[in-house]
Scaffold this motif. Structure first.
Motif, mmCIF file in Angstrom:
data_model
loop_
_atom_site.group_PDB
_atom_site.id
_atom_site.type_symbol
_atom_site.label_atom_id
_atom_site.label_comp_id
_atom_site.label_asym_id
_atom_site.label_seq_id
_atom_site.Cartn_x
_atom_site.Cartn_y
_atom_site.Cartn_z
ATOM 1 N N LEU A 44 -9.786 8.584 0.561
ATOM 2 C CA LEU A 44 -9.554 7.417 1.401
ATOM 3 C C LEU A 44 -9.870 6.109 0.461
ATOM 4 O O LEU A 44 -9.231 5.153 0.665
ATOM 5 C CB LEU A 44 -10.527 7.373 2.589
ATOM 6 N N THR A 45 -10.721 6.220 -0.266
ATOM 7 C CA THR A 45 -11.188 5.143 -1.468
ATOM 8 C C THR A 45 -10.019 4.840 -2.325
ATOM 9 O O THR A 45 -9.514 3.661 -2.508
ATOM 10 C CB THR A 45 -12.233 5.563 -2.376
ATOM 11 N N ASP A 46 -9.393 5.978 -2.959
ATOM 12 C CA ASP A 46 -7.971 5.723 -3.679
ATOM 13 C C ASP A 46 -6.968 5.118 -2.725
ATOM 14 O O ASP A 46 -6.163 4.339 -3.174
ATOM 15 C CB ASP A 46 -7.576 7.084 -4.302
ATOM 16 N N ALA A 47 -6.660 5.565 -1.365
ATOM 17 C CA ALA A 47 -5.817 5.134 -0.762
ATOM 18 C C ALA A 47 -6.105 3.506 -0.359
ATOM 19 O O ALA A 47 -5.258 2.552 -0.717
ATOM 20 C CB ALA A 47 -5.837 5.625 0.451
ATOM 21 N N ARG A 48 -7.191 3.160 -0.125
ATOM 22 C CA ARG A 48 -7.639 1.538 -0.166
ATOM 23 C C ARG A 48 -7.390 0.737 -1.498
ATOM 24 O O ARG A 48 -7.029 -0.350 -1.491
ATOM 25 C CB ARG A 48 -8.717 1.450 0.262
ATOM 26 N N ARG A 49 -7.695 1.655 -2.705
ATOM 27 C CA ARG A 49 -7.377 0.864 -3.884
ATOM 28 C C ARG A 49 -5.896 0.604 -4.208
ATOM 29 O O ARG A 49 -5.635 -0.295 -4.484
ATOM 30 C CB ARG A 49 -8.107 1.698 -4.970
ATOM 31 N N ALA A 50 -4.997 1.537 -3.577
ATOM 32 C CA ALA A 50 -3.594 1.561 -3.818
ATOM 33 C C ALA A 50 -3.063 0.340 -2.915
ATOM 34 O O ALA A 50 -2.115 -0.227 -3.437
ATOM 35 C CB ALA A 50 -2.982 2.838 -3.411
#
Length: 934
Positions: free
Chosen positions: A444-450
């Motif tokens: 989810l952190t990577d999703a928000r970063r993207a």
């Protein structure tokens, strides 16, 4: 069991036809295994460190099996395809696929779809496993079959799960399963209960003998260097001398450690590979990445490099073996394959993947993964193909592989929005299916970063809410997140899978919160879908959400959905329908399907569904009086919750076990759990869990005879005279509240609550609720109505299938009869109730019945001779019931109403000292002859 052998029992990587050095005991164990396989089926796992000689033992077993007349099938895991569903199984079964037609049509379809031979509805892993077992057992008779699988850790997870299932069920056939893996890397095979042979390094004497025999010209110093650095590892003992072909190579002082063994071997393989011609290394790279060893495919892919002719260099170097009769290429050891790939530059690897993808136009699933390997940077078209491959993995029951594919698709995404969406989908799969909740925050952190707006994505909202719900129990935050994401959607026609999952999670969140305001958005969202709402959601929103007010009109649809579970292969759908069936007592019809879900989870399938299935089966077992089984099922569920981080799902399971403890008088356990539930749930406003705590305390207090305390806790579940909205658990506390209120002298509250149950028409929902509703009315009724109501409650068809409630109402009836001075008549019901309580282990309740029996002036040990005789009509009805006839069928034969038959049987049971129809035949046989002959 594991066979732990002495250090001197080792092996060397010798050809299978040559006697192995230092492995006499392992050879004896393999001979015993082959003998067992030939006569009754057997499985053996060979484990040990890399290079210790596991493959040599497999070679030896294959050679000896062939001499004994076995048909031998061999396969090995392939690193590149370890994330591609069912590729390993297809390699294993390839020689037997001509026999698919001998399977039943459902099994042929399941295996054909899983292996990519045909299109169709994706089968469950359990269906594929059963079909595989049948295919192996039904191989042409006359010869035993030996299945050998090397490098199990690189077999894709789904195939490994199927093979583990098969290996545990070979007894009774003539099939042997022999497999090897590195210690600690056995995956689902570790702890599977199969026989294990742990292969140890060679001792000093055996190692020295091996090196001297194979390399007689090696200098003493070089030999000692090999012995010191190999540390008894047979692969190193055989490979290290090959690089010591120059005098200076042996100038290192013996005993000096240069590199850890695994790194030395990797470096050694790299050196040998680097000495090959460039075109040979290119072909080896193709073979390493292709993974299956398909000669024809490799020939086509390697055409620009001159085909496979250059492989002769690699064969002379003993890196690979080409078997043209089988059209197959095998690497001599998995480390060779790793070295080949690691030595290749990123550009070389991409070129090899591209060449393989070009040859796989007819296999879009594999082609997509090779295109992903061939792509540098971003490419949305390839990302889309890989995402579709992930969907295929999920359809085939491989959510772990789907997560990996989605992550790769995210890396290839050209737009942050698509990258975020794919990462969120991967997070959702981890949260909902794979049991890997701990990996969700990173995704989810990577999703928000993207994509900074990813928190508005519905997939992100579902994954985030699932994580919050299971880990933290943050009901309100999880609910708000999903509702806002759903509200942000435009209505674009039929709901997609993400929206359906979002609504399901909203149901789950709201059920734990158990507050009306949480359910209002759920009902509104489902109402907006109208006829497009999936059936399981419509059922959950009624029979599960608020069965008191909403269930009755939906019962027919629910019964239809439950009946369809017999052929359902989707664990998630089975569990969701069963959840809808739980509070309205349709779980007995779900047992078979739920058991399949549990088995699916035990073999590496959907963990979340398995936990829920274990809870549901535990609830059903508790209701059926199978309390020891319920305890065991719940224990298994708790272990899964703890090992996978599903904290919230653990509370209902803990509640179920605490209710058994409370009913059996283990108040220390019961109150400890209740306190634990309360401490966690109260600050989080998780209303269902706080209701659980109150229910546990109420039942425990009743067992102790503390009526006021029992009433207070039962009243906390749902106030007297009111069945709380959207808290179906309130139905389970009806009997406790009415019993406690009556004992405490709160007759008005008891009557009000019984009347509330009658107004809700609960008796129309199920026999169990009819028993409870009418029984509660009997407890609270004026004395002149009690007798008739008790008789009516106990005569409910199927009431005796719920022994705890049945025994309690029988006890209440006996108590009423004794207090009404009908002492003789009271003894039968009291004795019958006591027997049921004793069978259940409900000691406080058995003691309560015993006290009543003593008060009735009779010893608590009632003998058969003391029971009242049966009337002629009662005897005739009992005899017909003992043959299996229903009340309706008996009534038609004797010209009586089914209700009259039920009333007679209710009177017969205590007279005969039985609690169910199944006991009637034996009880009638034990009657004195004059009674039987009347």
């Amino acid at each position: 069991m594991r066979s732990t052998l002495p250090e001197r029992d080792g092996t060397a990587q010798e050809p299978a036809g040559v006697e192995l050095i230092g492995r006499s005991r392992e050879e004896a164990l393999l001979d015993d295994f082959l003998a067992g396989s030939a006569t009754g089926g057997a499985a053996l796992l060979v484990l040990g460190e890399a290079g210790v000689g596991k493959t040599a033992l497999l070679d030896l077993a294959a050679a000896r099996a062939a001499v004994r007349g076995f048909r031998v099938l061999r396969a090995a895991g392939v690193e590149f395809e370890s994330e591609m569903s069912y590729t390993g199984l297809r390699r294993v079964l390839s020689p037997l696929l001509a026999g698919l037609a001998r399977l039943s049509p459902p099994q042929e379809q399941a295996l054909s779809v899983a292996l990519g031979l045909t299109e169709g509805q994706p089968p469950s892993q359990l269906a594929v496993a059963n079909a595989t077992l049948s295919l192996l057992r039904d191989a042409p008779a006359g010869r035993p079959l030996l299945l050998i699988v090397d490098d199990l850790p690189w077999i894709d997870a789904v195939s490994a799960t199927v093979l583990a299932f098969v290996a545990r069920r070979l007894v009774g056939g003539r099939v042997g399963f022999l497999a090897a893996f590195r210690t600690g890397e056995g995956g689902c095979f570790e702890g599977a209960g199969l026989d294990e042979l742990e292969v140890k390094p060679l001792d000093d004497d055996a190692a020295a003998c091996l090196v001297a025999m194979r390399f007689p010209a090696l200098s003493l110093r070089a030999r000692q260097l090999v012995l010191d650095q190999a540390e008894g590892n047979p692969l190193a003992l055989l490979e290290l001398p090959r690089v010591l072909d120059r005098p200076q190579d042996a100038e290192v002082a013996p005993g000096t450690a240069v590199l850890p063994l695994s790194q030395r071997l990797e470096g050694m393989f790299a050196t040998r590979v680097s000495q090959l011609p460039d075109n040979t290394r290119t072909v080896l790279l193709l073979a390493a990445l292709e993974g299956t060893g398909d000669i024809r495919l490799l020939e086509a892919a390697a055409a620009p490099e001159g085909g496979l002719s250059s492989l002769s260099h690699a064969e002379r170097g003993e890196l690979v073996h080409v078997d043209m009769s089988r059209s197959r290429l095998d690497f001599r050891h998995s480390l060779v394959r790793s070295a080949v790939v690691q030595m290749a530059s990123p550009g070389q690897q991409r070129s090899a993947h591209a060449a393989l993808a070009e040859q796989l136009q007819d296999q879009p699933y594999r082609r997509a993964m090779h295109l992903a390997g061939a792509t540098e940077g971003k490419d949305e078209s390839v990302a889309g193909l890989v995402e579709r491959a992930a969907v295929e993995m999920q359809r085939r029951g491989d959510p772990v592989g789907a997560v990996t594919a989605l992550r790769r698709a995210a890396e290839l995404s050209s737009h942050g929005r698509d990258e975020s969406r794919r990462l969120a989908q991967a997070a959702y799969l981890r949260a909902d299916v794979t049991g890997d909740l701990r990996g969700v925050p990173e995704l989810l952190t990577d999703a928000r970063r993207a994509d900074a707006a990813s928190t508005q994505s519905l997939a992100s909202a579902v994954a985030l809410s699932s994580h919050r719900l299971h880990i933290d129990g943050d009901v309100d935050s999880a609910h708000r997140t999903v509702v806002e994401a759903i509200d942000a959607l435009a209505d674009r026609g039929a709901p997609d899978q993400t929206l359906i999952e979002a609504l399901y999670y909203l149901v789950a969140i709201s059920s734990f919160g158990a507050r009306d305001e949480l359910w209002r958005p759920v009902h509104a969202a489902i109402d907006r879908l109208g006829p497009r709402v999936p059936e399981f959601l419509a059922l959950l929103a009624t029979t599960y959400a608020d069965p008191v007010r909403l269930a009755r009109p939906m019962l027919g649809r629910l019964d239809t959905a439950v009946a369809r579970l017999t052929s359902d292969t989707d664990p998630g759908h089975i569990v969701r329908v069963a959840i809808a069936a739980g509070y309205v007592d349709r779980l007995p019809a779900c047992r078979g399907a739920l058991s399949r879900v549990v088995e699916h989870g035990r073999t590496g399938g959907a963990i979340t569904a398995a936990i829920q299935a274990l809870l549901l089966l535990g609830n059903d077992a508790f209701s059926a009086g199978e309390w020891d089984r319920a305890w065991q099922l719940c224990g298994e569920g708790l272990e899964l919750c703890e090992s996978h981080g599903y904290r919230l799902l653990g509370w209902p399971i803990m509640h179920q076990r605490a209710m058994i403890a409370a009913a059996r008088g283990d108040n220390v356990e019961a109150f400890a759990v209740a306190d634990h539930l309360d401490t966690w749930a109260t600050p989080r406003r998780v209303g269902l869990v706080t209701a659980y705590a109150s229910g546990i305390r109420a039942l425990a207090a009743l067992g102790r005879g503390q009526a006021d305390e029992a009433f207070r806790h039962a009243n906390a579940v749902s106030p007297a005279g009111n069945l709380a909205s959207h808290l179906p658990y309130a139905m389970w506390a009806i009997l406790d509240l009415v019993d406690a209120a009556t004992l405490a002298g709160r007759h008005r509250e008891a009557a009000a609550h019984a009347a509330a149950a009658e107004r809700a028409r609960l008796r129309e929902i199920s026999p169990r609720l009819a028993l409870i509703t009418i029984g509660a009315s009997a407890i609270a009724a004026p004395d002149d109505r009690k007798r008739d109501l008790f008789e009516e409650a106990l005569a409910v068809p199927g009431a005796d299938r719920h022994p705890f409630e049945f025994a309690r109402i029988t006890l209440y009836q006996g108590e009423h009869l004794r207090r009404s001075k009908a002492v003789e008549e009271a003894r039968g019901p009291l004795a019958a109730a006591r027997r049921i309580f004793q069978r259940l282990g409900a000691e406080p309740w058995a003691q309560r019945a015993a006290r009543e029996i003593r008060a009735a002036g009779r010893s608590t040990g009632i003998q058969p001779a003391e029971r009242a005789e049966l009337t002629e009509q009662q005897r005739e009805i009992a005899q017909l019931a003992a043959t299996g006839l229903t009340n309706k069928q008996i009534g038609e034969r004797l010209f009586l109403s089914s209700r009259t038959v039920g009333t007679h049987l209710y009177q017969v049971f205590p007279k005969l000292g039985v609690t169910s129809r199944a006991e009637l035949r034996d009880a009638l046989a034990k009657l004195p002859s004059d009674d039987r002959d009347k």
